[in-house]
Structure formats: structure tokens, C-alpha cells
Design an enzyme around this catalytic site. Structure first.
Site, PDB file in Angstrom:
ATOM      1  N   ASP A   1       0.933  -1.149  -0.078  1.00  0.00           N
ATOM      2  CA  ASP A   1       0.081  -0.065  -0.034  1.00  0.00           C
ATOM      3  C   ASP A   1       0.899   1.296   0.032  1.00  0.00           C
ATOM      4  O   ASP A   1       1.942   1.474   0.774  1.00  0.00           O
ATOM      5  CB  ASP A   1      -1.003  -0.140   1.244  1.00  0.00           C
ATOM      6  CG  ASP A   1      -2.377   0.451   0.947  1.00  0.00           C
ATOM      7  OD1 ASP A   1      -2.437   1.548   0.397  1.00  0.00           O
ATOM      8  OD2 ASP A   1      -3.136  -0.271   1.274  1.00  0.00           O
TER       9      ASP A   1
ATOM     10  N   ASP B   1      -3.041   4.586  -2.249  1.00  0.00           N
ATOM     11  CA  ASP B   1      -4.006   5.156  -1.321  1.00  0.00           C
ATOM     12  C   ASP B   1      -4.717   6.605  -2.086  1.00  0.00           C
ATOM     13  O   ASP B   1      -3.744   7.459  -2.213  1.00  0.00           O
ATOM     14  CB  ASP B   1      -3.641   5.194  -0.172  1.00  0.00           C
ATOM     15  CG  ASP B   1      -4.738   5.603   0.898  1.00  0.00           C
ATOM     16  OD1 ASP B   1      -5.439   4.711   1.289  1.00  0.00           O
ATOM     17  OD2 ASP B   1      -4.699   6.793   1.319  1.00  0.00           O
TER      18      ASP B   1
ATOM     19  N   GLU C   1      -6.564   3.839  -5.875  1.00  0.00           N
ATOM     20  CA  GLU C   1      -7.880   3.994  -5.072  1.00  0.00           C
ATOM     21  C   GLU C   1      -8.452   5.496  -5.665  1.00  0.00           C
ATOM     22  O   GLU C   1      -7.789   6.227  -5.544  1.00  0.00           O
ATOM     23  CB  GLU C   1      -7.900   3.935  -3.567  1.00  0.00           C
ATOM     24  CG  GLU C   1      -9.104   3.888  -2.934  1.00  0.00           C
ATOM     25  CD  GLU C   1      -9.190   4.450  -1.357  1.00  0.00           C
ATOM     26  OE1 GLU C   1      -9.870   4.114  -0.876  1.00  0.00           O
ATOM     27  OE2 GLU C   1      -7.965   5.220  -1.231  1.00  0.00           O
TER      28      GLU C   1
ATOM     29  N   HIS D   1     -10.958  -3.239   3.806  1.00  0.00           N
ATOM     30  CA  HIS D   1     -10.941  -2.733   5.240  1.00  0.00           C
ATOM     31  C   HIS D   1     -11.856  -1.535   5.494  1.00  0.00           C
ATOM     32  O   HIS D   1     -11.848  -0.961   6.697  1.00  0.00           O
ATOM     33  CB  HIS D   1      -9.624  -2.595   5.591  1.00  0.00           C
ATOM     34  CG  HIS D   1      -8.935  -1.480   4.883  1.00  0.00           C
ATOM     35  ND1 HIS D   1      -8.581  -1.625   3.560  1.00  0.00           N
ATOM     36  CD2 HIS D   1      -8.379  -0.111   5.091  1.00  0.00           C
ATOM     37  CE1 HIS D   1      -8.185  -0.588   3.018  1.00  0.00           C
ATOM     38  NE2 HIS D   1      -8.217   0.376   3.950  1.00  0.00           N
ATOM     39  N   ASP D   2     -12.298  -1.013   4.386  1.00  0.00           N
ATOM     40  CA  ASP D   2     -13.156   0.201   4.545  1.00  0.00           C
ATOM     41  C   ASP D   2     -14.645   0.149   4.572  1.00  0.00           C
ATOM     42  O   ASP D   2     -15.358   1.122   4.480  1.00  0.00           O
ATOM     43  CB  ASP D   2     -12.546   1.263   3.404  1.00  0.00           C
ATOM     44  CG  ASP D   2     -11.428   1.704   3.687  1.00  0.00           C
ATOM     45  OD1 ASP D   2     -10.939   1.808   4.627  1.00  0.00           O
ATOM     46  OD2 ASP D   2     -10.724   2.346   2.627  1.00  0.00           O
TER      47      ASP D   2
END
Ligand code: NOJ
Length: 561
Positions: A99, A201, A255, A328-329
Site C-alpha cells: 500500500d 491510496d 484508489e 478494510h473500509d
């Protein structure tokens, strides 16, 4: 370097390290735990592991606030253990992506600590430091997506710094060429070590509008029109690609919140100006919320289908989709778009529904066994910074009563996806040997866990394995053209994939009520081969049938089965 598009054949597994598996018995997931599970991950048919941030971090946003880009958090191990994991992944034929969080750093990163020392400090311009307005107000009206104002005051400097996310996540100033050189160096550091790419990200937010003008006044994330697609975004991403990424056989998924297919194409369209191999958009995750999870609206299948189809159509022959339902969001998908009452049925249906579309599928840890939401009853039990922000917003801006707010929090907190993976029905779900894990474990681990599902050939876990094998065996799944049928139905999602004389028909029911289904024109189910389904017995081949709850059928037409 000539790029191989290996990512088009890949299935990616996401690890959120804190909750994956604890290998050293301190209650926190770590790389030793990962090492012990690599054979399991490989057994799923996975080709790539994406690690959510492993770096040292004060965890104001659980790793997405990075204090040192070139190290591993002591919670998770050290660089030697990471290299071992990387090596062991490669030995098993799996790649690894990291990430890369460079829209912001942690406020404990040394660049930020330096930047606060004075206007003349060489790091001052690494961030957006600005004078407030004369009336002691922040420099503009932007609101953070996580934490009230997007500006935090520093008394020493008599200036504010910009943070689009939490206060602990000051935004980096990519307009500063030195910052861009730092980002490139970080990329090289990991790529030279042997990692195979990045998940970047909120990467489409790194360029901010010149002069940081006021935003249209809205109660959350005010100002977003000035950074969600900033003036230099393509220029900076091309620079990262040409100066670094092009020199490695790596892949990059960006993302991209608030993204539409039209705006996406300039980033992902294949050709010389392509900046990202694919992107995570959010549109199909907005079928039960308004723009963002914490603003719930009733689930609309039509909205979900429309989003999937829109992206499938728009990218055909031009770009590549990233396919996901969990990370995870977001809360767990069975609890959200499926049904806990029909756990296995809806879990299998949802898995095939997204994985058989065109693109690279991502599976989030625990998704393969159908982990469900935990819905913690009290606010103080939550860890996630954005959960507290949503609570504050509902309380102080919208004046909702506490029970209504808690209902939203329980359903929508990101913490639903962050409970430890349920490995077995042993103590602490086999996640840790410590007395207490770092976070609550969902009590349903006695019935939803890896060990039990390993033993059951019809389990969701084994269905994921079958599905992944199926994807790899049939080229129509990789390359077939997508077309939706019955777009107006709010109960059934049906689509086809066609490649030469091979065809696939995917039929998914999103209800526990029977629906009379008739195969679309041109499809005679008697001629098809039922390849995947979530009900075993009495499966007939009539072209009209009544669906069972959350029924899935995948028919193959062609000569390769
Ligand atoms: C997206 C990440 O997935 C999320 O977990 C994080 O809070 C924000 N970006 C900010 O880094």
C-alpha cells in the site's frame, strides 16, 4: 521495459495485517502470522497479496498514517521478516503489492516534524501550511472527510496545515518537486527489494486546486471539488509512471473515490498516457448509501447493477476493471448486499456475481469464509477514526437521537471489516494465543471459521476455490464481452460473457422470495452446462424456473467444458 499484463490473469488477496493472524502471541496480527498462512492463501488460487500498510505508524488511522515509508512497524515484525515473506510468496508463485499512502503522511513523520520548525525549514513546503483568515478562521472552508475542519492550527508558526483525512494525516504537497522525488524514491526502495507493485491510496486526490479556494458549502468533505480531480493529477501520475513504474515489471491499482468511468479513462486507458493499470472506484458500493457508507439508504439492486454495467461497458476494449466487494473500509458484504439468514447461499452468489465479470478480482481476508459484521453495541468499543467522525456529525450537525446514531454506526462502521480472522472454533478463533486479541472477535466464530469450512466440500471457502479455478480455466471469464440482461429487474442480476463461440450466463437472485426467471433470448439452458450453483439438488434445465433464495446459476455454452 515491455510490460506484461500478468495482472489480467490474477486474483488478489488483501491482508489487513493487524487482524489477519498473530504469530508471536501479543494479540496483534503480524508477518510471522502471515508466513504461517501462505500455503492457505496459495491454496485459494490467489496470485497476488496486497498488504494494507505494514509501516511504522501511530495508528491514528490504523496504518494509513505512515511515520516511516522504509520500514516495517514493530507490531508486524521487521524488514528481515518482510523479506522472508516476500521470498516465500515468490517461491510459491505469488506476487506482493504494497500500500503506497502518499496523499498524506503521519503527523509523526520526520518531514512533518521538521516542517513545523519554521517557515525556512526545507520541509515546510512539503505540506500545505497557510495563514488563517484575519478573523482567526482557517484559510478556507474545507472540511475533512474524517475529522471536522480540514485545517489544524499550529501556534508556533501561527499557521494551519491541511488534512483532508484525520488531523494525524497532513496532506503532502505534490506541487513541490522535492516531494515527488521522495515519492519516487519510496517506490524504488520497495520495487528494488522485489515487491511487484502498489495499491495507491486515494491517489487521484494528490493534486489540489491552485490557491485552495473555498468549496461549495456541504456538511462533510466540503472542498472536494478542488482536489478529487486536481489540475496536475495526470501530469504527476505520468511522472511517477515514466520515472519509476515503467522501469519495473510491476502493476499499480489506484484508489479513486468519487470516480466515474468517463473521468477514469484518462487514467487507465491502455496506451502511452496510461497512468494506472486499474482503479478502485466506489460506485457499486453506493447501492445502499448516499456517496459514502455512513449515509445509509435502502439497498437498490438496480443501482448496484447499473454501476457494475456502466464500468463494464465503458472500459470494454479500453481499460481494465478492478473487481471487489469488500476491503478494510466497508462492512462485510453478506451483511450488506446478501443475507446473514442465507449465509452460504448469498455468500456464494455474491462471490460469483462479481468474480465472473471482466477484470481482476480482489478478495479481502475473511471474505472467503463469509465473515459478517460485528455491530458493536457501544461507541467506546470502536477503534476507527471515521466512525467517531460520523457519530459527531450525526449528533452535532444533524441532531439525531443517540439510538438512531448507534444503529447507523453498528451497520456502517469500518470496524465491521476489521475484526480478527476466524481461523477455527478454538479460543480467540485461533487468531492469537494471547489472552486478549487487540480487537473484538465476532462471536459467530464457532460457526464461521476456516477450519470447519476446510472440512466441508460445500463450504463457501471451497466455493471460492472452485470459482477461482473456473475463472482460470475458461478464457471467456478473462476476455469475454459483458452484457447485462433484465436491467430493470430489482430482484435478479443476469449477465452474459461472450468470447467467440463460448458463452457464459450468470444468474443471481438477490432475494429470499421466489422469482420466476426465463432465460434471455438466445439462451437455451438445456444446451448449457451448469458449472457453478449454490443449490445442489433437483437442479433442472428448464428455461423457466422459480429461483430459490439468493440462488446462483452459472451456465457455460461452448465446447471447452
Ligand atoms: C483509503 C484507505 O483505504 C482508508 O483506510 C484510509 O482511511 C484513507 N484512504 C486515508 O488514507
Amino acid at each position: 521495459m515491455e510490460k506484461k499484463q500478468w495482472y489480467k490473469d490474477a486474483v488478489v488477496y488483501q491482508i489487513w495485517p493487524r487482524s489477519f493472524c498473530d504469530g508471536n502471541g501479543d494479540g496483534i496480527g503480524d508477518l510471522l502470522g502471515v508466513l504461517s498462512k501462505l500455503d492457505y492463501i496459495k491454496s485459494l488460487g490467489v496470485d497476488v497479496i496486497w498488504f494494507s500498510p505494514l509501516y511504522p505508524s501511530p495508528n491514528e488511522d490504523y496504518g494509513y498514517d505512515i511515520a516511516d515509508y522504509r520500514n516495517i512497524s514493530p507490531d508486524y515484525g521487521d524488514l528481515d521478516i518482510f523479506k522472508k515473506v516476500l521470498d516465500e510468496c515468490h517461491k510459491r508463485g505469488m506476487k506482493v503489492i504494497m500500500d503506497l499512502v502518499v496523499n498524506h503522511t503521519s503527523r509523526q513523520h520526520e518531514w512533518f516534524l521538521e516542517s513545523q520548525k519554521g517557515h525556512d525549514n526545507p520541509y515546510h513546503d512539503y505540506y500545505f501550511w497557510r495563514k488563517g483568515k484575519s478573523d482567526k478562521k482557517p484559510p478556507n472552508n474545507w472540511l475533512s472527510t474524517f475529522d471536522g475542519d480540514a485545517w489544524e492550527y499550529n501556534e508556533n508558526l501561527d499557521e494551519y496545515y491541511l488534512h483532508i483525512f484525520a488531523k494525524g494525516q497532513p496532506d503532502l504537497n505534490h506541487d513541490n518537486p522535492k516531494v515527488r522525488e521522495e515519492v519516487k524514491d519510496i517506490m524504488r526502495f520497495w520495487l528494488d527489494m522485489g515487491v511487484d507493485g502498489f495499491r495507491e491510496d486515494v491517489i487521484t486526490w494528490i493534486s489540489k486546486a491552485e490557491g485552495l479556494p473555498n468549496g461549495i458549502p456541504i456538511p462533510v468533505a466540503c472542498g472536494l471539488e478542488h482536489y478529487t480531480h486536481g489540475p496536475h493529477i495526470h501530469e504527476y501520475l505520468l511522472e511517477y509512471k515514466r520515472d519509476v513504474l515503467d522501469n519495473y515489471d510491476c502493476f499499480v491499482v489506484g484508489e479513486a473515490p468519487m470516480m466515474t468511468p468517463k473521468a477514469a479513462l484518462p487514467f487507465i486507458e491502455e496506451g502511452d498516457n496510461q497512468q494506472l493499470d486499474m482503479m478502485f472506484h466506489f460506485q457499486h458500493m453506493e447501492a445502499d448509501c448516499f456517496m459514502t457508507d455512513p449515509i445509509p439508504v435502502p439497498f437498490s439492486l438496480k443501482r448496484m447493477k447499473k454501476a457494475f454495467s456502466r464500468w463494464q461497458y465503458a472500459l470494454e476494449g479500453k481499460g481494465w476493471n478492478a473487481l471487489y466487494l469488500e476491503n478494510h473500509d466497508h462492512p462485510r458484504i453478506i451483511s450488506r448486499y446478501g443475507s446473514e439468514a442465507y449465509h452460504d447461499e448469498s455468500g456464494k452468489m455474491l462471490a460469483a456475481m462479481y468474480m465472473l465479470q471482466k477484470g481482476t478480482p480482489f478478495v479481502y481476508q475473511g471474505q472467503e469464509i463469509g465473515m459478517t459484521d460485528i455491530r458493536l453495541p457501544e461507541l467506546k468499543m470502536y477503534e476507527d477514526v471515521s466512525t467517531y467522525n460520523a457519530h459527531r456529525l450525526y449528533k452535532s450537525v444533524l441532531h439525531f437521537p443517540e439510538d438512531k446514531i448507534m444503529n447507523i454506526v453498528k451497520k456502517r462502521s469500518r470496524d465491521n471489516a476489521r475484526t480478527p480472522v476466524q481461523w477455527s472454533s478454538a479460543d480467540n478463533a485461533g487468531f492469537t494465543t494471547a489472552e486478549k486479541p487487540w480487537f473484538y472477535i465476532n462471536e459467530n466464530y464457532w460457526k464461521i471459521n476456516v477450519e470447519d469450512q476446510e472440512e466441508d466440500p460445500n463450504s463457501l471457502l471451497n466455493f471460492y476455490r472452485k470459482l477461482i479455478k473456473f475463472r482460470k480455466k475458461f478464457q471467456v471469464v478473462r476476455d469475454g464481452i459483458y452484457k447485462e440482461h433484465y436491467a430493470e429487474s430489482n430482484k435478479i442480476y443476469c449477465y452474459e460473457r461472450v468470447l467467440g463461440n463460448e458463452k457464459l450466463l450468470v444468474i443471481c437472485s438477490f432475494t429470499d422470495k421466489p422469482v420466476e426467471f426465463t432465460s434471455p433470448a438466445g439462451y437455451n439452458l438445456e444446451e448449457g452446462k451448469l458449472m457453478l450453483a449454490n443449490y445442489g439438488k433437483n437442479m433442472r434445465k428448464h428455461n423457466t424456473f422459480k429461483t430459490r433464495p439468493y440462488e446462483l446459476r452459472v451456465y457455460y455454452f461452448g465446447d471447452k467444458a
